[in-house]
Design a protein around this motif. Structure first.
Motif, PDB file in Angstrom:
ATOM      1  N   ASP A   1      10.723  27.182 -10.367  1.00 58.20           N
ATOM      2  CA  ASP A   1       9.853  25.992 -10.202  1.00 58.20           C
ATOM      3  C   ASP A   1      10.423  24.736 -10.612  1.00 58.20           C
ATOM      4  N   ARG A   2      10.651  24.839 -11.996  1.00 57.88           N
ATOM      5  CA  ARG A   2      11.525  23.886 -12.854  1.00 57.88           C
ATOM      6  C   ARG A   2      12.767  23.181 -12.125  1.00 57.88           C
ATOM      7  N   SER A   3      13.577  24.247 -11.645  1.00 63.64           N
ATOM      8  CA  SER A   3      14.744  23.652 -10.799  1.00 63.64           C
ATOM      9  C   SER A   3      14.350  22.770  -9.677  1.00 63.64           C
ATOM     10  N   SER A   4      13.210  23.219  -8.946  1.00 65.12           N
ATOM     11  CA  SER A   4      12.805  22.528  -7.713  1.00 65.12           C
ATOM     12  C   SER A   4      12.315  21.091  -8.214  1.00 65.12           C
TER      13      SER A   4
ATOM     14  N   LEU B   1      12.938  19.449 -10.850  1.00 68.63           N
ATOM     15  CA  LEU B   1      14.170  18.448 -11.123  1.00 68.63           C
ATOM     16  C   LEU B   1      15.001  17.957 -10.076  1.00 68.63           C
ATOM     17  N   LEU B   2      15.103  18.939  -8.918  1.00 68.88           N
ATOM     18  CA  LEU B   2      16.036  18.335  -7.853  1.00 68.88           C
ATOM     19  C   LEU B   2      15.126  17.369  -7.055  1.00 68.88           C
ATOM     20  N   PHE B   3      14.100  17.667  -6.940  1.00 67.60           N
ATOM     21  CA  PHE B   3      12.927  16.728  -6.192  1.00 67.60           C
ATOM     22  C   PHE B   3      12.697  15.413  -6.858  1.00 67.60           C
ATOM     23  N   SER B   4      12.781  15.566  -7.980  1.00 66.65           N
ATOM     24  CA  SER B   4      12.697  14.325  -8.943  1.00 66.65           C
ATOM     25  C   SER B   4      13.922  13.546  -8.907  1.00 66.65           C
ATOM     26  N   SER B   5      14.904  13.990  -9.086  1.00 68.37           N
ATOM     27  CA  SER B   5      16.266  13.383  -8.751  1.00 68.37           C
ATOM     28  C   SER B   5      16.438  12.536  -7.489  1.00 68.37           C
TER      29      SER B   5
ATOM     30  N   ALA C   1       0.782  -1.187   0.064  1.00 67.72           N
ATOM     31  CA  ALA C   1      -0.009  -0.066  -0.050  1.00 67.72           C
ATOM     32  C   ALA C   1       1.008   1.145  -0.014  1.00 67.72           C
ATOM     33  N   GLY C   2       0.310   2.347  -0.467  1.00 75.20           N
ATOM     34  CA  GLY C   2       1.315   3.649  -0.518  1.00 75.20           C
ATOM     35  C   GLY C   2       0.583   4.311  -1.679  1.00 75.20           C
ATOM     36  N   SER C   3       0.705   5.644  -1.535  1.00 75.95           N
ATOM     37  CA  SER C   3       0.340   6.766  -2.473  1.00 75.95           C
ATOM     38  C   SER C   3       1.691   7.038  -3.384  1.00 75.95           C
ATOM     39  N   SER C   4       2.871   6.800  -3.251  1.00 79.33           N
ATOM     40  CA  SER C   4       3.948   7.016  -3.785  1.00 79.33           C
ATOM     41  C   SER C   4       3.969   6.876  -5.218  1.00 79.33           C
ATOM     42  N   GLY C   5       3.290   5.624  -5.618  1.00 81.00           N
ATOM     43  CA  GLY C   5       2.885   5.488  -6.971  1.00 81.00           C
ATOM     44  C   GLY C   5       2.217   6.489  -7.885  1.00 81.00           C
ATOM     45  N   PRO C   6       1.082   6.767  -7.443  1.00 80.30           N
ATOM     46  CA  PRO C   6       0.441   7.955  -8.214  1.00 80.30           C
ATOM     47  C   PRO C   6       1.281   9.392  -7.891  1.00 80.30           C
ATOM     48  N   ALA C   7       1.844   9.559  -6.690  1.00 82.26           N
ATOM     49  CA  ALA C   7       3.014  10.694  -6.661  1.00 82.26           C
ATOM     50  C   ALA C   7       4.076  10.841  -7.638  1.00 82.26           C
ATOM     51  N   PHE C   8       4.653   9.666  -8.185  1.00 82.19           N
ATOM     52  CA  PHE C   8       5.562   9.515  -9.143  1.00 82.19           C
ATOM     53  C   PHE C   8       4.691   9.961 -10.510  1.00 82.19           C
ATOM     54  N   GLY C   9       3.622   9.363 -10.484  1.00 81.30           N
ATOM     55  CA  GLY C   9       2.736   9.831 -11.652  1.00 81.30           C
ATOM     56  C   GLY C   9       2.828  11.197 -11.894  1.00 81.30           C
ATOM     57  N   LEU C  10       2.324  12.106 -10.899  1.00 80.20           N
ATOM     58  CA  LEU C  10       2.341  13.538 -10.859  1.00 80.20           C
ATOM     59  C   LEU C  10       3.959  13.930 -11.158  1.00 80.20           C
ATOM     60  N   ILE C  11       4.871  13.299 -10.866  1.00 76.73           N
ATOM     61  CA  ILE C  11       6.198  13.821 -11.095  1.00 76.73           C
ATOM     62  C   ILE C  11       6.366  13.813 -12.829  1.00 76.73           C
ATOM     63  N   GLY C  12       5.920  12.468 -12.964  1.00 73.17           N
ATOM     64  CA  GLY C  12       6.051  12.136 -14.459  1.00 73.17           C
ATOM     65  C   GLY C  12       5.131  13.201 -15.418  1.00 73.17           C
ATOM     66  N   ILE C  13       3.881  13.815 -14.773  1.00 74.35           N
ATOM     67  CA  ILE C  13       3.398  14.931 -15.575  1.00 74.35           C
ATOM     68  C   ILE C  13       4.328  16.056 -15.805  1.00 74.35           C
ATOM     69  N   TYR C  14       4.719  16.484 -14.672  1.00 79.01           N
ATOM     70  CA  TYR C  14       5.658  17.784 -14.284  1.00 79.01           C
ATOM     71  C   TYR C  14       6.979  17.644 -15.306  1.00 79.01           C
ATOM     72  N   LEU C  15       7.472  16.367 -15.526  1.00 79.38           N
ATOM     73  CA  LEU C  15       8.597  16.040 -16.387  1.00 79.38           C
ATOM     74  C   LEU C  15       8.184  16.310 -17.881  1.00 79.38           C
ATOM     75  N   TYR C  16       6.920  15.923 -17.982  1.00 76.58           N
ATOM     76  CA  TYR C  16       6.771  16.161 -19.728  1.00 76.58           C
ATOM     77  C   TYR C  16       6.369  17.614 -19.664  1.00 76.58           C
ATOM     78  N   LEU C  17       5.809  18.440 -18.705  1.00 76.21           N
ATOM     79  CA  LEU C  17       5.411  19.882 -18.980  1.00 76.21           C
ATOM     80  C   LEU C  17       6.971  20.677 -19.190  1.00 76.21           C
TER      81      LEU C  17
END
Length: 202
Positions: free
Chosen positions: A152-155, A157-161, A124-140
């Motif tokens: 915000d783009r820098s933030s 990318l840092l958080f995603s890394s 169980a965990g919400s990190s799967g869809p949370a990574f999905g949100l990151i995927g949307i941001y990366l596409y943008l």
């Protein structure tokens, strides 16, 4: 973009889907504690993913797992990140489309777990869809970076890394869930980009 300036009542009114996601997760956490804590049995009872159960027809677990967690620490760690990531996207996409996206991202991560991993305990965990949100941001950032301020783009990318590295450095994390969510979000944003005006500049 990620700074929360609204009052509590204004936040609920402006971001009802984000609020509902957080509320359901917190409510399930409270029920979990009332039922004796984060045991495998309790997680399974409250909708955690289990490969055998899904194979037996409990397909709804590919969604409901995303609202439960493995421990209280896991819950308290994930919820702030989900809220921070979800809020700007709900504003840009609108409530209905964002709700649809969160459901799709949850199922996408869940299906990746089911077909590409063999997690040994009810998950169980919400990190799967949370990574999905990151995927949307990366596409943008890749295709529509004008919608996101440079800082915000820098933030993002840092958080995603950091999130990506933690996926491989922490042994108990579901790698398939994180990567499946990330890919689902990226592909979902790609599909949405075909619609004019899907993402609005805040």
């Amino acid at each position: 973009m990620f700074r929360i300036t609204e009052s509590f009542s204004a936040f609920i009114k402006e971001y009802p889907v984000t609020t509902a996601i957080a509320f359901i997760c917190l409510l399930q956490g409270a029920v979990t504690m009332l039922l004796g804590g984060y045991t495998a049995e309790t997680r399974l009872l409250l909708g955690a993913y289990d490969a055998n159960a899904v194979d037996d027809g409990a397909y709804w677990r590919l969604l409901t797992y995303a609202f439960g967690h493995m421990s209280l620490f896991h819950l308290l760690l994930n919820i702030p990140f989900v809220v921070l990531l979800a809020r700007p996207l709900e504003k840009r996409m609108g409530h209905s489309l964002f709700l649809l996206s969160y459901v799709i991202l949850s199922i996408g991560a869940g299906m990746t777990i089911h077909f590409f991993s063999s997690y040994p305990v009810p998950l169980a965990g919400s990190s799967g869809p949370a990574f999905g949100l990151i995927g949307i941001y990366l596409y943008l950032i890749w295709q529509q970076k004008q919608l996101i301020a440079r800082s915000d783009r820098s933030s993002i990318l840092l958080f995603s890394s950091i999130a990506f590295l933690s996926t491989f450095l922490i042994p108990t994390i579901s790698t398939a869930g994180h990567l499946g969510g990330l890919l689902s979000g990226f592909l979902f944003a790609l599909v949405l980009s075909l619609r004019s005006g899907t993402f609005r500049k805040s």
